[in-house]
Write a protein that holds these residues in place. Structure first.
Motif, PDB file in Angstrom:
ATOM      1  N   ALA A  23       0.842  -1.195   0.000  1.00 46.77           N
ATOM      2  CA  ALA A  23       0.000   0.000   0.000  1.00 46.77           C
ATOM      3  C   ALA A  23       0.875   1.241   0.000  1.00 46.77           C
ATOM      4  O   ALA A  23       1.820   1.346   0.788  1.00 46.77           O
ATOM      5  CB  ALA A  23      -0.912   0.005   1.226  1.00 46.77           C
ATOM      6  N   ASP A  24       0.549   2.187  -0.864  1.00 46.63           N
ATOM      7  CA  ASP A  24       1.251   3.466  -0.911  1.00 46.63           C
ATOM      8  C   ASP A  24       0.277   4.605  -0.630  1.00 46.63           C
ATOM      9  O   ASP A  24       0.182   5.104   0.486  1.00 46.63           O
ATOM     10  CB  ASP A  24       1.934   3.656  -2.264  1.00 46.63           C
ATOM     11  N   GLU A  25      -0.488   5.017  -1.641  1.00 42.76           N
ATOM     12  CA  GLU A  25      -1.397   6.145  -1.477  1.00 42.76           C
ATOM     13  C   GLU A  25      -2.418   5.925  -0.359  1.00 42.76           C
ATOM     14  O   GLU A  25      -2.970   6.890   0.176  1.00 42.76           O
ATOM     15  CB  GLU A  25      -2.120   6.431  -2.792  1.00 42.76           C
ATOM     16  N   SER A  26      -2.678   4.684  -0.007  1.00 43.64           N
ATOM     17  CA  SER A  26      -3.635   4.377   1.059  1.00 43.64           C
ATOM     18  C   SER A  26      -3.034   4.487   2.454  1.00 43.64           C
ATOM     19  O   SER A  26      -3.780   4.466   3.439  1.00 43.64           O
ATOM     20  CB  SER A  26      -4.193   2.957   0.878  1.00 43.64           C
ATOM     21  N   CYS A  27      -1.725   4.571   2.564  1.00 46.31           N
ATOM     22  CA  CYS A  27      -1.066   4.548   3.871  1.00 46.31           C
ATOM     23  C   CYS A  27      -0.319   5.847   4.132  1.00 46.31           C
ATOM     24  O   CYS A  27       0.704   6.121   3.495  1.00 46.31           O
ATOM     25  CB  CYS A  27      -0.098   3.364   3.963  1.00 46.31           C
ATOM     26  N   TRP A  28      -0.831   6.632   5.089  1.00 44.68           N
ATOM     27  CA  TRP A  28      -0.254   7.931   5.417  1.00 44.68           C
ATOM     28  C   TRP A  28       0.342   7.975   6.813  1.00 44.68           C
ATOM     29  O   TRP A  28       1.345   8.644   7.040  1.00 44.68           O
ATOM     30  CB  TRP A  28      -1.321   9.014   5.308  1.00 44.68           C
ATOM     31  N   ASP A  29      -0.291   7.309   7.766  1.00 39.86           N
ATOM     32  CA  ASP A  29       0.122   7.454   9.156  1.00 39.86           C
ATOM     33  C   ASP A  29       0.029   6.118   9.868  1.00 39.86           C
ATOM     34  O   ASP A  29      -0.275   5.081   9.253  1.00 39.86           O
ATOM     35  CB  ASP A  29      -0.731   8.519   9.868  1.00 39.86           C
ATOM     36  N   LEU A  30       0.311   6.134  11.158  1.00 37.82           N
ATOM     37  CA  LEU A  30       0.325   4.896  11.937  1.00 37.82           C
ATOM     38  C   LEU A  30      -1.054   4.245  11.958  1.00 37.82           C
ATOM     39  O   LEU A  30      -1.168   3.011  11.908  1.00 37.82           O
ATOM     40  CB  LEU A  30       0.803   5.190  13.364  1.00 37.82           C
ATOM     41  N   GLU A  31      -2.104   5.042  12.023  1.00 42.55           N
ATOM     42  CA  GLU A  31      -3.456   4.491  12.022  1.00 42.55           C
ATOM     43  C   GLU A  31      -3.729   3.719  10.736  1.00 42.55           C
ATOM     44  O   GLU A  31      -4.315   2.622  10.757  1.00 42.55           O
ATOM     45  CB  GLU A  31      -4.473   5.610  12.203  1.00 42.55           C
ATOM     46  N   ASP A  32      -3.295   4.282   9.590  1.00 36.22           N
ATOM     47  CA  ASP A  32      -3.456   3.571   8.323  1.00 36.22           C
ATOM     48  C   ASP A  32      -2.666   2.273   8.317  1.00 36.22           C
ATOM     49  O   ASP A  32      -3.142   1.232   7.847  1.00 36.22           O
ATOM     50  CB  ASP A  32      -2.995   4.450   7.161  1.00 36.22           C
ATOM     51  N   LEU A  33      -1.445   2.324   8.807  1.00 36.81           N
ATOM     52  CA  LEU A  33      -0.604   1.124   8.836  1.00 36.81           C
ATOM     53  C   LEU A  33      -1.270   0.012   9.639  1.00 36.81           C
ATOM     54  O   LEU A  33      -1.306  -1.154   9.218  1.00 36.81           O
ATOM     55  CB  LEU A  33       0.770   1.476   9.415  1.00 36.81           C
ATOM     56  N   LEU A  34      -1.823   0.355  10.792  1.00 35.38           N
ATOM     57  CA  LEU A  34      -2.425  -0.655  11.655  1.00 35.38           C
ATOM     58  C   LEU A  34      -3.676  -1.267  11.022  1.00 35.38           C
ATOM     59  O   LEU A  34      -3.913  -2.478  11.138  1.00 35.38           O
ATOM     60  CB  LEU A  34      -2.770  -0.041  13.012  1.00 35.38           C
ATOM     61  N   ARG A  35      -4.483  -0.444  10.332  1.00 39.09           N
ATOM     62  CA  ARG A  35      -5.699  -1.002   9.721  1.00 39.09           C
ATOM     63  C   ARG A  35      -5.372  -1.847   8.500  1.00 39.09           C
ATOM     64  O   ARG A  35      -6.083  -2.818   8.180  1.00 39.09           O
ATOM     65  CB  ARG A  35      -6.693   0.104   9.370  1.00 39.09           C
ATOM     66  N   LEU A  36      -4.275  -1.507   7.788  1.00 41.09           N
ATOM     67  CA  LEU A  36      -3.915  -2.234   6.579  1.00 41.09           C
ATOM     68  C   LEU A  36      -3.054  -3.467   6.850  1.00 41.09           C
ATOM     69  O   LEU A  36      -2.956  -4.351   5.988  1.00 41.09           O
ATOM     70  CB  LEU A  36      -3.162  -1.304   5.614  1.00 41.09           C
ATOM     71  N   ALA A  37      -2.436  -3.538   8.016  1.00 38.58           N
ATOM     72  CA  ALA A  37      -1.486  -4.614   8.313  1.00 38.58           C
ATOM     73  C   ALA A  37      -2.041  -6.013   8.035  1.00 38.58           C
ATOM     74  O   ALA A  37      -1.314  -6.874   7.510  1.00 38.58           O
ATOM     75  CB  ALA A  37      -0.998  -4.497   9.754  1.00 38.58           C
ATOM     76  N   PRO A  38      -3.304  -6.315   8.342  1.00 41.00           N
ATOM     77  CA  PRO A  38      -3.790  -7.676   8.078  1.00 41.00           C
ATOM     78  C   PRO A  38      -4.019  -7.995   6.602  1.00 41.00           C
ATOM     79  O   PRO A  38      -4.188  -9.170   6.253  1.00 41.00           O
ATOM     80  CB  PRO A  38      -5.127  -7.725   8.848  1.00 41.00           C
ATOM     81  N   VAL A  39      -4.048  -6.970   5.733  1.00 40.20           N
ATOM     82  CA  VAL A  39      -4.474  -7.215   4.350  1.00 40.20           C
ATOM     83  C   VAL A  39      -3.434  -6.799   3.308  1.00 40.20           C
ATOM     84  O   VAL A  39      -3.737  -6.781   2.109  1.00 40.20           O
ATOM     85  CB  VAL A  39      -5.812  -6.501   4.062  1.00 40.20           C
ATOM     86  N   VAL A  40      -2.219  -6.460   3.731  1.00 42.47           N
ATOM     87  CA  VAL A  40      -1.125  -6.168   2.804  1.00 42.47           C
ATOM     88  C   VAL A  40       0.147  -6.831   3.320  1.00 42.47           C
ATOM     89  O   VAL A  40       0.208  -7.303   4.460  1.00 42.47           O
ATOM     90  CB  VAL A  40      -0.885  -4.642   2.621  1.00 42.47           C
ATOM     91  N   ASP A  41       1.162  -6.855   2.460  1.00 46.53           N
ATOM     92  CA  ASP A  41       2.455  -7.412   2.846  1.00 46.53           C
ATOM     93  C   ASP A  41       3.479  -6.333   3.176  1.00 46.53           C
ATOM     94  O   ASP A  41       4.525  -6.624   3.753  1.00 46.53           O
ATOM     95  CB  ASP A  41       2.999  -8.290   1.712  1.00 46.53           C
ATOM     96  N   GLY A  42       3.176  -5.092   2.783  1.00 40.77           N
ATOM     97  CA  GLY A  42       4.104  -4.004   3.045  1.00 40.77           C
ATOM     98  C   GLY A  42       3.437  -2.660   2.816  1.00 40.77           C
ATOM     99  O   GLY A  42       2.340  -2.575   2.247  1.00 40.77           O
ATOM    100  N   VAL A  43       4.114  -1.608   3.260  1.00 46.89           N
ATOM    101  CA  VAL A  43       3.634  -0.247   3.051  1.00 46.89           C
ATOM    102  C   VAL A  43       4.791   0.619   2.577  1.00 46.89           C
ATOM    103  O   VAL A  43       5.960   0.341   2.873  1.00 46.89           O
ATOM    104  CB  VAL A  43       3.017   0.364   4.335  1.00 46.89           C
ATOM    105  N   ASN A  44       4.435   1.661   1.842  1.00 48.32           N
ATOM    106  CA  ASN A  44       5.418   2.606   1.316  1.00 48.32           C
ATOM    107  C   ASN A  44       5.415   3.856   2.195  1.00 48.32           C
ATOM    108  O   ASN A  44       4.411   4.563   2.275  1.00 48.32           O
ATOM    109  CB  ASN A  44       5.068   2.968  -0.133  1.00 48.32           C
ATOM    110  N   LEU A  45       6.543   4.110   2.843  1.00 49.26           N
ATOM    111  CA  LEU A  45       6.698   5.292   3.685  1.00 49.26           C
ATOM    112  C   LEU A  45       7.321   6.409   2.850  1.00 49.26           C
ATOM    113  O   LEU A  45       8.491   6.325   2.471  1.00 49.26           O
ATOM    114  CB  LEU A  45       7.603   4.980   4.882  1.00 49.26           C
ATOM    115  N   LYS A  46       6.554   7.432   2.557  1.00 48.48           N
ATOM    116  CA  LYS A  46       7.075   8.627   1.898  1.00 48.48           C
ATOM    117  C   LYS A  46       7.012   9.763   2.902  1.00 48.48           C
ATOM    118  O   LYS A  46       5.974   9.989   3.531  1.00 48.48           O
ATOM    119  CB  LYS A  46       6.262   8.960   0.645  1.00 48.48           C
ATOM    120  N   LEU A  47       8.101  10.493   3.057  1.00 50.21           N
ATOM    121  CA  LEU A  47       8.183  11.466   4.139  1.00 50.21           C
ATOM    122  C   LEU A  47       7.185  12.596   4.000  1.00 50.21           C
ATOM    123  O   LEU A  47       6.744  13.160   4.996  1.00 50.21           O
ATOM    124  CB  LEU A  47       9.610  12.014   4.238  1.00 50.21           C
TER     125      LEU A  47
END
Length: 363
Positions: free
Chosen positions: A249-273
């Motif tokens: 997930a990239d555009e869907s993941c902005w902050d820690l809350e997004d990371l926690l909700r997406l964690a069960p349904v993705v394999d990774g997230v893209n951290l852009k500063l």
């Protein structure tokens, strides 16, 4: 203590086209904090992700309005800045956060990766990006990258407005070029795909077999991000069980809350500063991601060596670096981010380790 904000321009050697449009040049903001003979720098700018947008002028006005309050605070105590930062947009917060970290690292005399206890030897190759274009133009761009660096990780942008047939032709052509080079050079080349939200769920499912056949190792943000977190998560949840490669997930993941909700349904997230609001939140998200079993990408927009140099401080934590934007600039005003083959090396200099190149005038 003094704070200053200036504009600077960046021009791409090769314009980049993704599913949402084409970028050839941008204007960015440099924020500087100076005290005790040390200068800390941060970068910000406008950007959009299809469902959220931040205009350069709005970010600039946020920062200009805040400068008088910043001048009253001591960068020796970064915690005191937090109440002000929390009210800002992510890109405005990013500029201040990076400038503070840069100054603070210089004050202590160490690069950030050392302050964080990281080992820069753990860094891996960055991917290089192929934008949407005709088949011949994409292959020409790939060959140009290969004259610049080994490029053992290739990220192909798909989600073309011309439809899945065009995406499939690009995928086939690039995969064949990678196979040919791997056989000639005796070196494995990895293929990633980023649709930038350009596919529907049905289109993504139709593409999965072809992606697997062409040995794509990573599929990034195939579905358009949704401002409704429940709907956004549901899209990844419907896709994840059927995806034979890592789903990121990239555009869907902005902050820690997004990371926690997406964690069960993705394999990774893209951290852009620019999304996370700087290094402080990105570092927190990286450590939480590790605890959740998620792999990490660190990516960029049309960023200079300053912003990419900041992101590079986290490289020992990153499985899929994607910091190539500064390598496609003809007028990068900053230096200090080293490249060995296709591996970026965070600077060993104190702070971010990025400095101004000579002869670049502010706008």
């Amino acid at each position: 203590m003094g704070w200053a904000l200036t504009r600077f321009s960046l021009t791409k050697a090769v314009p980049l086209t993704i599913s949402r449009g084409t970028t050839a040049d941008v204007v960015r903001l440099e924020l500087r904090v100076e005290r005790d003979g040390l200068v800390g720098r941060g970068e910000a700018g406008g950007f959009e992700t299809g469902h959220r947008a931040f205009a350069l002028e709005a970010v600039e006005q946020e920062l200009l309005a805040l400068l008088p309050q910043l001048e009253a605070l001591d960068p020796n105590h970064p915690q005191r800045f937090e109440p002000l930062l929390n009210a800002l947009s992510p890109p405005a917060r990013c500029a201040i956060d990076l400038a503070l970290w840069d100054w603070y690292g210089q004050r202590l005399g160490h690069p950030l990766w050392r302050l964080w206890g990281l080992d820069p030897a753990e860094g891996v190759a960055t991917s290089i990006t192929l934008g949407l274009a005709s088949e011949d133009a994409v292959l020409d761009r790939l060959e140009r990258w290969w004259t610049q660096l080994p490029a053992t990780r290739v990220k192909l942008k798909l989600g073309s407005p011309d439809g899945l047939d065009h995406d499939l032709s690009l995928l086939k052509a690039v995969a064949q070029a990678i196979t040919d080079r791997s056989q000639r050079q005796g070196v494995a080349v990895e293929l990633q795909v980023d649709a930038n939200g350009g596919w529907t769920l049905d289109q993504t499912r139709r593409m999965l077999e072809a992606l697997a056949v062409h040995q794509v190792v990573l599929l990034e943000q195939p579905l358009a991000p949704d401002l409704d977190p429940t709907q956004d998560t549901a899209g990844f949840a419907a896709l994840h069980p059927h995806c034979p490669m890592a789903l990121v997930a990239d555009e869907s993941c902005w902050d820690l809350e997004d990371l926690l909700r997406l964690a069960p349904v993705v394999d990774g997230v893209n951290l852009k500063l620019l999304k996370t609001g700087g290094l402080s939140q990105a570092l927190l998200m990286a450590h939480v991601a590790q605890k959740k079993g998620l792999d990490l990408m660190v990516g960029c927009y049309s960023d200079s060596s300053l912003l990419n140099g900041a992101a590079a401080q986290m490289l020992p934590l990153i499985r899929w670096p994607d910091l190539d934007s500064h390598l496609n600039l003809v007028d990068d005003p900053f230096v200090g981010l080293k490249l060995k083959d296709d591996r970026l090396r965070p600077s060993a200099m104190a702070g971010l380790g990025i400095r101004q190149a000579g002869g670049t005038a502010a706008l």
